[in-house]
Motif scaffolding. Structure first.
Motif, PDB file in Angstrom:
ATOM      1  N   SER A  11       1.012  -0.976  -0.025  1.00 35.42           N
ATOM      2  CA  SER A  11      -0.529   0.094  -0.122  1.00 35.42           C
ATOM      3  C   SER A  11       0.753   1.726  -0.518  1.00 35.42           C
ATOM      4  O   SER A  11       1.555   1.633   1.130  1.00 35.42           O
ATOM      5  CB  SER A  11      -0.980   0.015   1.627  1.00 35.42           C
ATOM      6  N   ARG A  29      -7.489  -1.092   9.897  1.00 34.87           N
ATOM      7  CA  ARG A  29      -7.586  -1.983  11.092  1.00 34.87           C
ATOM      8  C   ARG A  29      -5.511  -2.726  10.910  1.00 34.87           C
ATOM      9  O   ARG A  29      -4.727  -2.626  11.902  1.00 34.87           O
ATOM     10  CB  ARG A  29      -7.642  -3.473  10.384  1.00 34.87           C
ATOM     11  N   PRO A  45      -7.564  -3.499  -5.368  1.00 38.15           N
ATOM     12  CA  PRO A  45      -9.023  -2.167  -4.661  1.00 38.15           C
ATOM     13  C   PRO A  45      -8.005  -1.738  -3.392  1.00 38.15           C
ATOM     14  O   PRO A  45      -7.771  -1.809  -3.464  1.00 38.15           O
ATOM     15  CB  PRO A  45     -10.241  -2.812  -5.125  1.00 38.15           C
ATOM     16  N   LEU A  46      -8.431  -0.132  -3.202  1.00 40.37           N
ATOM     17  CA  LEU A  46      -7.975   0.530  -1.692  1.00 40.37           C
ATOM     18  C   LEU A  46      -9.325   0.329  -1.098  1.00 40.37           C
ATOM     19  O   LEU A  46     -10.299   0.822  -1.436  1.00 40.37           O
ATOM     20  CB  LEU A  46      -7.283   1.697  -1.969  1.00 40.37           C
ATOM     21  N   ASP A  47      -8.404  -0.341   0.143  1.00 41.25           N
ATOM     22  CA  ASP A  47      -9.853  -0.384   0.656  1.00 41.25           C
ATOM     23  C   ASP A  47      -9.201  -0.347   2.207  1.00 41.25           C
ATOM     24  O   ASP A  47      -8.208  -0.238   3.065  1.00 41.25           O
ATOM     25  CB  ASP A  47      -9.966  -2.408   1.458  1.00 41.25           C
ATOM     26  N   TYR A  48      -9.731   0.681   2.423  1.00 49.56           N
ATOM     27  CA  TYR A  48      -9.041   2.604   3.836  1.00 49.56           C
ATOM     28  C   TYR A  48     -10.119   1.522   5.078  1.00 49.56           C
ATOM     29  O   TYR A  48      -9.507   1.498   6.045  1.00 49.56           O
ATOM     30  CB  TYR A  48     -10.127   3.485   4.012  1.00 49.56           C
ATOM     31  N   GLY A  49     -10.608   0.530   4.672  1.00 47.07           N
ATOM     32  CA  GLY A  49     -11.278  -0.232   6.181  1.00 47.07           C
ATOM     33  C   GLY A  49     -10.049  -0.800   6.772  1.00 47.07           C
ATOM     34  O   GLY A  49      -9.151  -0.841   7.606  1.00 47.07           O
ATOM     35  N   ALA A  50      -9.744  -1.866   5.663  1.00 46.40           N
ATOM     36  CA  ALA A  50      -8.496  -3.060   5.963  1.00 46.40           C
ATOM     37  C   ALA A  50      -7.276  -2.132   6.207  1.00 46.40           C
ATOM     38  O   ALA A  50      -6.472  -3.068   7.588  1.00 46.40           O
ATOM     39  CB  ALA A  50      -8.469  -4.151   4.566  1.00 46.40           C
ATOM     40  N   GLU A  51      -7.467  -1.141   5.857  1.00 50.37           N
ATOM     41  CA  GLU A  51      -5.515  -0.334   5.693  1.00 50.37           C
ATOM     42  C   GLU A  51      -5.915   0.524   7.134  1.00 50.37           C
ATOM     43  O   GLU A  51      -4.338   0.229   8.380  1.00 50.37           O
ATOM     44  CB  GLU A  51      -5.408   1.084   4.902  1.00 50.37           C
ATOM     45  N   ARG A 108      -2.538   4.130  -3.496  1.00 48.77           N
ATOM     46  CA  ARG A 108      -2.526   2.468  -4.624  1.00 48.77           C
ATOM     47  C   ARG A 108      -2.431   1.382  -3.315  1.00 48.77           C
ATOM     48  O   ARG A 108      -1.244   1.495  -2.479  1.00 48.77           O
ATOM     49  CB  ARG A 108      -2.057   2.345  -5.642  1.00 48.77           C
TER      50      ARG A 108
END
Length: 188
Positions: free
Chosen positions: A19, A162, A154-160, A128
């Motif tokens: 990321s 966490r 895909p960029l997953d802000y929630g996973a990032e 990205r």
């Protein structure tokens, strides 16, 4: 990103999902004139040279095709994460996805215009998630590690978020972010 050169040294291939932030895009030559002919049953894709001949002015030294080229991306950019930065090359399909679906031939048609430069506006300074392949290449007896984009994720802000919360928990427990999770630590 900082670990890629060491992991790819000695002829090994390293794979990393990172990321990061696109810091700079080399805009002066993001595409090349590729040969649309066939070579050994596959698309040739070798860089064609302009020869001024009657068959469209382009020819391929590998397969002998003469005629207009098919423009393909070879987009170089710097990717930055919390460990460092690296030059990454994105080839045709991946580069087209990075540029919002804009085909290399369309971008080539905009060369020298403000629309050409504007095509990169959405990529520069964007976050990205990329799957990157690092490999060692020897050129003039000097080994170099090169990185290429394999897949745009895909960029997953929630996973990032966490992951960052997990790292904060590890640092608060006196561990480095890369160490195993602290005993008794629950998921956020």
């Amino acid at each position: 990103l900082a670990s890629l050169p060491a992991e790819a040294a000695g002829g090994r291939v390293a794979w990393l999902t990172v990321s990061g932030h696109v810091n700079f895009v080399k805009q002066d030559s993001p595409y090349y004139p590729a040969c649309p002919g066939n070579f050994n049953g596959k698309a040739c894709n070798k860089k064609m040279v302009e020869d001024g001949g009657a068959a469209g002015g382009w020819s391929c030294a590998r397969c002998g095709h003469a005629g207009p080229p098919a423009w393909r991306y070879m987009l170089a950019f710097t990717l930055v994460d919390h460990t460092g930065s690296a030059w990454v090359t994105a080839f045709n399909e991946e580069a087209q996805a990075l540029l919002g679906g804009l085909a290399a031939a369309d971008l080539h048609g905009r060369a020298g215009t403000a629309a050409h430069d504007a095509a990169f506006a959405g990529l520069v300074h964007s976050d990205r998630v990329l799957k990157v392949k690092a490999f060692e290449e020897v050129y003039n007896d000097v080994p170099r590690v090169k990185q290429s984009l394999v897949r745009l994720l895909p960029l997953d802000y929630g996973a990032e978020a966490r992951v960052l919360l997990d790292w904060i928990g590890r640092v608060e427990a006196g561990q480095a972010p890369g160490d195993p999770a602290p005993a008794g630590a629950g998921s956020a």
